[in-house]
Each structure stands twice: as structure tokens, then as C-alpha cells.
Motif scaffolding. Structure first.
Motif, PDB file in Angstrom:
ATOM      1  N   ARG A 337       0.859  -1.194   0.000  1.00  0.00           N
ATOM      2  CA  ARG A 337       0.000   0.000   0.000  1.00  0.00           C
ATOM      3  C   ARG A 337       0.887   1.233   0.000  1.00  0.00           C
ATOM      4  O   ARG A 337       1.868   1.297   0.712  1.00  0.00           O
ATOM      5  N   ASP A 365       9.114  -4.943  -4.411  1.00  0.00           N
ATOM      6  CA  ASP A 365       8.946  -6.273  -3.828  1.00  0.00           C
ATOM      7  C   ASP A 365       9.964  -6.543  -2.719  1.00  0.00           C
ATOM      8  O   ASP A 365       9.617  -7.082  -1.671  1.00  0.00           O
ATOM      9  N   MET A 478     -10.083 -15.188  -7.653  1.00  0.00           N
ATOM     10  CA  MET A 478     -11.360 -14.735  -7.099  1.00  0.00           C
ATOM     11  C   MET A 478     -12.482 -14.677  -8.131  1.00  0.00           C
ATOM     12  O   MET A 478     -13.649 -14.616  -7.758  1.00  0.00           O
ATOM     13  N   GLU A 512     -16.298 -13.529   0.060  1.00  0.00           N
ATOM     14  CA  GLU A 512     -16.907 -12.372   0.723  1.00  0.00           C
ATOM     15  C   GLU A 512     -18.103 -12.730   1.588  1.00  0.00           C
ATOM     16  O   GLU A 512     -18.515 -11.931   2.425  1.00  0.00           O
ATOM     17  N   TYR A 531     -12.680 -10.817   1.978  1.00  0.00           N
ATOM     18  CA  TYR A 531     -13.273  -9.824   2.871  1.00  0.00           C
ATOM     19  C   TYR A 531     -14.111 -10.480   3.966  1.00  0.00           C
ATOM     20  O   TYR A 531     -14.341  -9.884   5.014  1.00  0.00           O
TER      21      TYR A 531
HETATM   22  P1  C2E Z   1      -3.369 -10.659  -5.406  1.00  0.00           P
HETATM   23  O1  C2E Z   1      -2.013 -11.113  -5.026  1.00  0.00           O
HETATM   24  O2  C2E Z   1      -4.272 -11.619  -6.092  1.00  0.00           O
HETATM   25  O3  C2E Z   1      -4.002 -10.103  -4.087  1.00  0.00           O
HETATM   26  C1  C2E Z   1      -5.348 -10.219  -3.755  1.00  0.00           C
HETATM   27  C2  C2E Z   1      -6.079  -8.963  -4.066  1.00  0.00           C
HETATM   28  O4  C2E Z   1      -7.461  -9.168  -3.903  1.00  0.00           O
HETATM   29  C3  C2E Z   1      -5.741  -7.805  -3.126  1.00  0.00           C
HETATM   30  O5  C2E Z   1      -5.861  -6.601  -3.859  1.00  0.00           O
HETATM   31  C4  C2E Z   1      -6.849  -7.863  -2.125  1.00  0.00           C
HETATM   32  O6  C2E Z   1      -7.100  -6.639  -1.474  1.00  0.00           O
HETATM   33  C5  C2E Z   1      -8.011  -8.273  -2.983  1.00  0.00           C
HETATM   34  N1  C2E Z   1      -9.022  -8.991  -2.230  1.00  0.00           N
HETATM   35  C6  C2E Z   1      -8.812  -9.834  -1.219  1.00  0.00           C
HETATM   36  N2  C2E Z   1      -9.968 -10.338  -0.776  1.00  0.00           N
HETATM   37  C7  C2E Z   1     -10.948  -9.829  -1.558  1.00  0.00           C
HETATM   38  C8  C2E Z   1     -12.355  -9.982  -1.585  1.00  0.00           C
HETATM   39  O7  C2E Z   1     -12.987 -10.711  -0.808  1.00  0.00           O
HETATM   40  N3  C2E Z   1     -13.044  -9.319  -2.534  1.00  0.00           N
HETATM   41  C9  C2E Z   1     -12.388  -8.497  -3.413  1.00  0.00           C
HETATM   42  N4  C2E Z   1     -13.137  -7.846  -4.308  1.00  0.00           N
HETATM   43  N5  C2E Z   1     -11.072  -8.320  -3.407  1.00  0.00           N
HETATM   44  C10 C2E Z   1     -10.333  -8.982  -2.487  1.00  0.00           C
HETATM   45  P2  C2E Z   1      -4.725  -5.546  -3.833  1.00  0.00           P
HETATM   46  O8  C2E Z   1      -4.114  -5.484  -2.464  1.00  0.00           O
HETATM   47  O9  C2E Z   1      -5.312  -4.337  -4.419  1.00  0.00           O
HETATM   48  O10 C2E Z   1      -3.629  -6.153  -4.755  1.00  0.00           O
HETATM   49  C11 C2E Z   1      -3.870  -6.331  -6.124  1.00  0.00           C
HETATM   50  C12 C2E Z   1      -2.758  -7.110  -6.754  1.00  0.00           C
HETATM   51  O11 C2E Z   1      -1.563  -6.349  -6.737  1.00  0.00           O
HETATM   52  C13 C2E Z   1      -2.405  -8.369  -5.990  1.00  0.00           C
HETATM   53  O12 C2E Z   1      -3.270  -9.376  -6.352  1.00  0.00           O
HETATM   54  C14 C2E Z   1      -1.000  -8.619  -6.466  1.00  0.00           C
HETATM   55  O13 C2E Z   1      -1.008  -9.256  -7.714  1.00  0.00           O
HETATM   56  C15 C2E Z   1      -0.463  -7.223  -6.632  1.00  0.00           C
HETATM   57  N6  C2E Z   1       0.338  -6.880  -5.454  1.00  0.00           N
HETATM   58  C16 C2E Z   1      -0.035  -6.354  -4.269  1.00  0.00           C
HETATM   59  N7  C2E Z   1       1.045  -6.143  -3.492  1.00  0.00           N
HETATM   60  C17 C2E Z   1       2.136  -6.544  -4.189  1.00  0.00           C
HETATM   61  C18 C2E Z   1       3.553  -6.581  -3.935  1.00  0.00           C
HETATM   62  O14 C2E Z   1       4.059  -6.208  -2.887  1.00  0.00           O
HETATM   63  N8  C2E Z   1       4.344  -7.045  -4.958  1.00  0.00           N
HETATM   64  C19 C2E Z   1       3.841  -7.476  -6.140  1.00  0.00           C
HETATM   65  N9  C2E Z   1       4.672  -7.907  -7.064  1.00  0.00           N
HETATM   66  N10 C2E Z   1       2.534  -7.464  -6.396  1.00  0.00           N
HETATM   67  C20 C2E Z   1       1.686  -7.015  -5.439  1.00  0.00           C
END
Ligand code: C2E
Ligand code: CA
Ligand code: CA
Length: 556
Positions: A337, A365, A478, A512, A531
Motif C-alpha cells: 500500500r 517487492d 477470485m 466475501e 473480505y
Molecule cells: P493478489 O495477489 O491476487 O491479491 C489479492 C487482491 O485481492 C488484493 O488486492 C486484495 O485486497 C483483494 N481482495 C482480497 N480479498 C478480496 C475480496 O474478498 N473481494 C475483493 N473484491 N477483493 C479482495 P490488492 O491489495 O489491491 O492487490 C492487487 C494485486 O496487486 C495483488 O493481487 C498482487 O497481484 C499485486 N500486489 C499487491 N502487493 C504486491 C507486492 O508487494 N508485490 C507485487 N509484485 N505485487 C503485489
């Protein structure tokens, strides 16, 4: 000279034009009048001599350049608002040398009832600015000419403006690699000649490599773009290499505010073109404001990322992963974040793609892993319960460095056991026969880290990935939670059964509701993240949340 049919007034008016000029009969493009400058440029002694040797306009045009002009001539529009047409051709001079000419022409009805063409020509002296590969005008000339056209647009009554178009051949590098540079040049030549054919009145330049910019007269250039793309497709014979176009329709407002800024429009058209770079089903995209926001976001990310890292504005949030059998916490996922003092929380979707594009993602990362390790270390020192955390690695991390060696360094630096880290690699990072990634995954596992396959089922080759790479666990994408049909339930059950048969642990993402959780438990899915059990949270909130929801196991 057939000047007798021409009003003296026309010739007088046009003598004010500071360049070469001629009048043609609209019926057969024969010369009615040529001015002194044109006679001189063409290398003749007098207008009479020039017109005797060259009765028709086509006689002074190199035959291969005449074809696009023919199309303009053949159009039968003549009224007060007939628009000017652009011309580019190589002029044959009396001594058989060639001279590059650019110009404009306009149809006109004389008082006598005759229809004529008024043709204004300027020789392009800056021949060095001409692209030697395609013969198109160079970018400098393009911008100069385009500016003139834009100014004349803003003076016209009609509310139509020239359209800016950007072209790019996707995977052009691949074509060069497979067929060699010479063939690559031929492809560029072919592209230029098709663009000229289908856009005979447009200004066209090759900006760099396989990038073309155009200012087109067409109100709707899509059909012509489709034609060029179609013809190129059959020339290339490889569907992965294709012409893409981005289109900008300037409105009077933007034209007035940034009228002279042609490169601004080219940039916007470029963005539109980029937006479909990886979409095989699309040939063109029309620019809209969301693409502009994307540029703003990218600029913000590129200029502020390093400072934000230093100031500690980029932190890991943690999302609980819960065991379906006892409903207790088994691990957490660290998700980046960016908390900006002015913009507030920036989601990874708004900065990760840019960092990946710029190949800067390892900076992020490695930072998230290090911060996660620091937080775990703190908790160990405070004798608080600890759970494993999963961290995300991008494909670029593996291409640019050695995430395994980095992890080993972290383990030593913070003196933590390897089982506290799970490595998540997304399915889309893995291509067929990817020796590098296969080896990296095995190396992590042999050393004692769990490696998880992220976003399982989101790509086209999920089963292939399962067969070719060794993972400990799959995270089911998801998207599978979004549909509630019988079919999708059956699909989820089969994925779980398949994973079990292959000795893989299972986790479902994006859960969810209680209904979804109950169903996943009933079909034997081992873990749930979503969630329903908690959103990603900062480290303090995560502790409070898990205590309140009684997610910690008592024994811990
Ligand atoms: P991801 O690794 O598939 O992470 C899961 C994403 O789904 C997270 O979004 C999370 O907030 C969201 N999520 C979890 N539970 C639910 C739910 O019940 N409903 C919905 N609608 N969404 C849910 P986020 O945090 O926005 O991250 C998006 C993507 O960004 C991640 O998908 C990952 O691919 C990437 N990401 C996040 N942090 C990092 C990091 O530090 N390094 C790298 N390389 N990629 C990252
Ligand atoms: Ca992930
Ligand atoms: Ca995921």
C-alpha cells in the motif's frame, strides 16, 4: 496557354502565394496555368515550354507517387466547403532529377462554370529529414506541416478537425529477430505504402522504429485502418505481429487550448494505441480521458516512487488467510500500500503496472519483503504469536535478479526460519517451457520455503502450469467466486479434487460471504482468504482485528 478560361482575379489572388502554384482542369488534370516559381523549380525556360512538354499534371509526377494522387483527383466533390487536400510526390524535373514536393490543393468553380483544381506546392528542401527506409517525411517536417494544418483547421467554419493517429506494429522486434533486419525494413516500407494508399491526403511520418504518426483528413479513419491492418496481416502471416492504431478526435476546445501542440495529440494517440497493445482482438482504440489519467498516474508514480520508499509511505498491509476446518488464522498475505500524504491511499493497481513496465518492481517487492521480515522479527522479540506471511514476486523480479538469494539474505539478516515465508508467483508470470522459473521454484522449495501459485485459473494455460511447475499450494482466482451457477460450483469442486489428487494444498481467494465460505468448506477447500474474514489491514489493525474475531489459535 488555356488561361483565357480563367478569371484574371484568380491568378492575381494566387500570385500572392509565396511558392509554386498551378491551376488544373478538373476534368482531366491538364495544366491551365503554371506560375514562374513552378516553372523554375521544374527546370523549364517558360510556362509554355513546361506545358508543352507536360500537358497534364501527371506528367511531372513520378508514376509510383501518382497512384495516391489519382484517388484525390477522382473524387467528385465540389462546393464552397470543399476541403483542402494534401499532396506529396516526387516531381520529375526537365533534367530527369527528382524534387520532393509537398502541397495542398482545393477544388474551385470558376465564374465561367469550369471546375478547376488550385494547387499550391512547396519543395521539401530538408531532404535529410526524409526517412530513408520508408520515404515518408521526417518527424520535423511532419510537426511543422501539421501545425500549419491545425492552424487552418481552427480558422475554418466547419467543426471538423484533422484526426491524430498513432500506429505501432506490435511485436515488430519479433519479426526482426525471425526474418532479419532487411525483411524488417521491407515490412516498414510496406506499412508506409499501405498507409499512403489508404490515407492519400494525410500527413504521415515514421517517428522511431515501428512507430508512425499521422494527421488525417478522414472524419472516420477506422475503416481505412482496418484495411491497412488486414492487408499487412496477410503480408506478415503471423497473427501475433499486427498493426495497432490509437485515434484522437480533437474537439474545438482542446484544439483551441493546445492548437500548436501537435506532439500533445500524438502522445494521446500513442496512449490509445498502447492500451490495446496486448489485445489480439483489437486493431484500433479511440483516446478517452481515462487514458490521460493513466499518464498522470504513471508520471506521479515515476517521479515519486523513490521518495515515497525513503519516507516510508509504502508499507505492507496484511490480509488474513483462514483454515476452513477450524476457522482460525493460518497465515497472512503481505500486500503493498502506498499512503501518500496528499493523495491518500494508492492501490497497487495504480502503481504496480507502471513499476513493472519500468522494470522497477524489484525495488518494491524487496522493500515489502524486508518490511514484512522486520515486523515478524519485532513480534518474535516481543514474544507475540507469529504466523507465516506470503509475499508476491513478479516475473520481472526473476528476469532482473535473484529473488531466492535475496530471500536467503533476509532470512540471515533477521534470523528467521524459512517456513515463515510463502512465495506467491502469479500464473500469468509462467510461460511454456520456462526453464528459469521452473528452476527458481524448485530452488525455493528445496531450501524450505512454500511456493504458491497465485491467481490459479485466470489464464489460458492453468492445467499446463500445474503439469510443468512444482507448487505447494494453489490460490484459486477470485473470479470463481463471482458466479453462482451450478456449472461454476461444479468447476470449483473439480479444481479442488484435481489439486488434491496432485498433492497440492488449496486456497480460495476473494471470499466475501458466509454462503461462499460454507460451500468451499463442503467441497474440501482447505483455506480461505477474502473480505469475509478481513480486508488487507495495517499491522496494528491486523492484530486488533484478529483478536476481536478470535482468529488466533488458543495454543499460540
Ligand atoms: P493478489 O495477489 O491476487 O491479491 C489479492 C487482491 O485481492 C488484493 O488486492 C486484495 O485486497 C483483494 N481482495 C482480497 N480479498 C478480496 C475480496 O474478498 N473481494 C475483493 N473484491 N477483493 C479482495 P490488492 O491489495 O489491491 O492487490 C492487487 C494485486 O496487486 C495483488 O493481487 C498482487 O497481484 C499485486 N500486489 C499487491 N502487493 C504486491 C507486492 O508487494 N508485490 C507485487 N509484485 N505485487 C503485489
Ligand atoms: Ca498474491
Ligand atoms: Ca491472487
Amino acid at each position: 496557354m488555356k488561361a483565357h478560361i480563367i478569371d484574371e482575379r484568380i491568378i492575381e489572388l494566387n500570385s500572392l502565394f509565396p511558392g509554386a502554384f498551378c491551376l488544373l482542369s478538373k476534368d482531366d488534370e491538364s495544366f491551365l496555368y503554371v506560375n514562374e516559381q513552378l516553372v523554375e523549380l521544374a527546370g523549364y525556360g517558360s510556362p509554355e515550354e513546361m506545358m508543352k512538354r507536360n500537358p497534364d499534371f501527371r506528367d511531372i509526377v513520378l508514376p509510383e507517387d501518382y497512384h495516391p494522387l489519382e484517388e484525390i483527383f477522382s473524387r467528385n466533390e465540389i462546393d464552397a466547403v470543399t476541403r483542402t487536400k494534401q499532396l506529396h510526390f516526387r516531381m520529375k524535373r526537365s533534367d530527369d532529377t527528382l524534387l520532393l514536393m509537398d502541397g495542398v490543393m482545393k477544388a474551385y468553380r470558376l465564374q465561367s462554370g469550369h471546375n478547376i483544381w488550385m494547387v499550391y506546392l512547396i519543395p521539401i528542401h530538408a531532404a535529410s529529414d526524409r526517412d530513408p527506409v520508408t520515404g515518408l517525411m521526417g518527424p520535423e517536417t511532419f510537426y511543422k506541416e501539421a501545425r500549419k494544418v491545425r492552424i487552418s483547421d481552427s480558422l475554418t467554419e466547419i467543426n471538423t478537425f484533422h484526426t491524430s493517429i498513432y500506429f505501432n506494429i506490435s511485436n515488430f522486434k519479433l519479426y526482426n529477430t525471425c526474418h532479419g533486419r532487411e525483411a524488417g525494413d521491407l515490412l516498414l516500407k510496406k506499412t508506409a505504402s499501405l498507409l499512403r494508399t489508404y490515407f492519400p491526403t494525410a500527413l504521415i511520418t515514421r517517428l522511431t522504429a515501428d512507430n508512425f504518426a499521422m494527421l488525417s483528413m478522414k472524419n472516420d479513419p477506422k475503416e481505412a485502418i482496418e484495411c491497412v491492418s488486414y492487408q499487412l496481416k496477410s503480408y506478415i502471416g503471423d497473427p501475433s505481429i499486427a498493426l495497432k492504431a490509437g485515434i484522437v478526435y480533437p474537439t474545438r476546445e482542446i484544439t483551441d487550448s493546445s492548437m500548436n501542440n501537435i506532439s500533445h495529440f500524438t502522445d494521446l494517440a500513442h496512449l490509445a494505441c498502447e492500451s490495446i497493445k496486448n489485445d489480439a482482438s483489437r486493431t484500433w482504440a479511440v483516446y478517452d480521458d481515462s487514458m490521460g489519467n493513466r499518464v498522470n498516474n504513471r508520471n506521479f508514480v515515476m517521479s515519486n516512487f523513490e521518495i515515497a520508499l525513503k519516507k516510508g509511505h509504502i508499507v505492507p498491509y496484511f490480509q488474513p488467510v483462514v483454515n476452513t476446518v477450524d476457522g482460525k488464522l493460518c497465515s497472512a498475505e503481505a500486500l503493498a500500500r502506498w499512503i501518500d500524504p496528499d493523495r491518500g491511499m494508492i492501490s497497487p493497481a495504480n502503481f504496480i503496472p507502471f513499476l513493472e513496465e519500468a522494470r522497477m518492481i524489484p525495488r518494491l517487492d524487496y522493500h515489502i519483503v524486508r518490511e514484512t521480515a522486520r515486523i515478524i522479527r519485532e513480534r518474535v522479540d516481543q514474544k507475540l504469536p507469529v504466523i507465516p506471511c506470503s509475499v508476491n514476486f513478479s516475473r520481472v523480479d526473476f528476469d532482473m535478479g535473484d529473488p531466492f538469494l535475496f530471500m536467503e539474505g533476509i532470512i540471515r539478516e533477521f534470523d528467521l526460519p524459512r517456513y515463515l515465508f510463502h512465495i506467491e508467483i502469479t500464473e500469468s508470470a509462467l510461460t511454456q517451457d520456462d526453464e528459469l522459473l521452473r528452476h527458481q521454484i524448485d530452488r525455493f522449495r528445496e531450501a524450505g520455503y512454500e511456493v504458491w501459485l497465485d491467481d490459479f485459473g485466470s489464464g489460458y494455460s492453468s492445467l499446463h502450469v500445474l503439469q510443468n511447475f512444482n507448487f505447494d499450494e494453489i490460490k484459486i482466482d477470485m473470479a470463481f467466486q463471482r458466479t453462482k451457477t451450478e456449472k461454476s460450483r461444479a468447476l470449483l469442486s473439480s479444481i479442488i479434487a484435481l489439486a488434491k489428487n496432485m498433492g497440492l494444498h488449496t486456497l480460495a481467494e476473494g471470499v466475501e460471504t458466509k454462503e461462499q465460505a460454507d460451500f468451499l468448506k463442503s467441497i474440501g477447500c482447505e483455506k480461505i482468504q477474502g473480505y469475509y474474514y478481513g480486508k488487507p489491514m495495517d499491522k496494528e489493525t491486523f492484530l486488533i482485528h484478529c483478536n476481536e474475531k478470535e482468529l488466533y489459535r488458543r495454543a499460540e
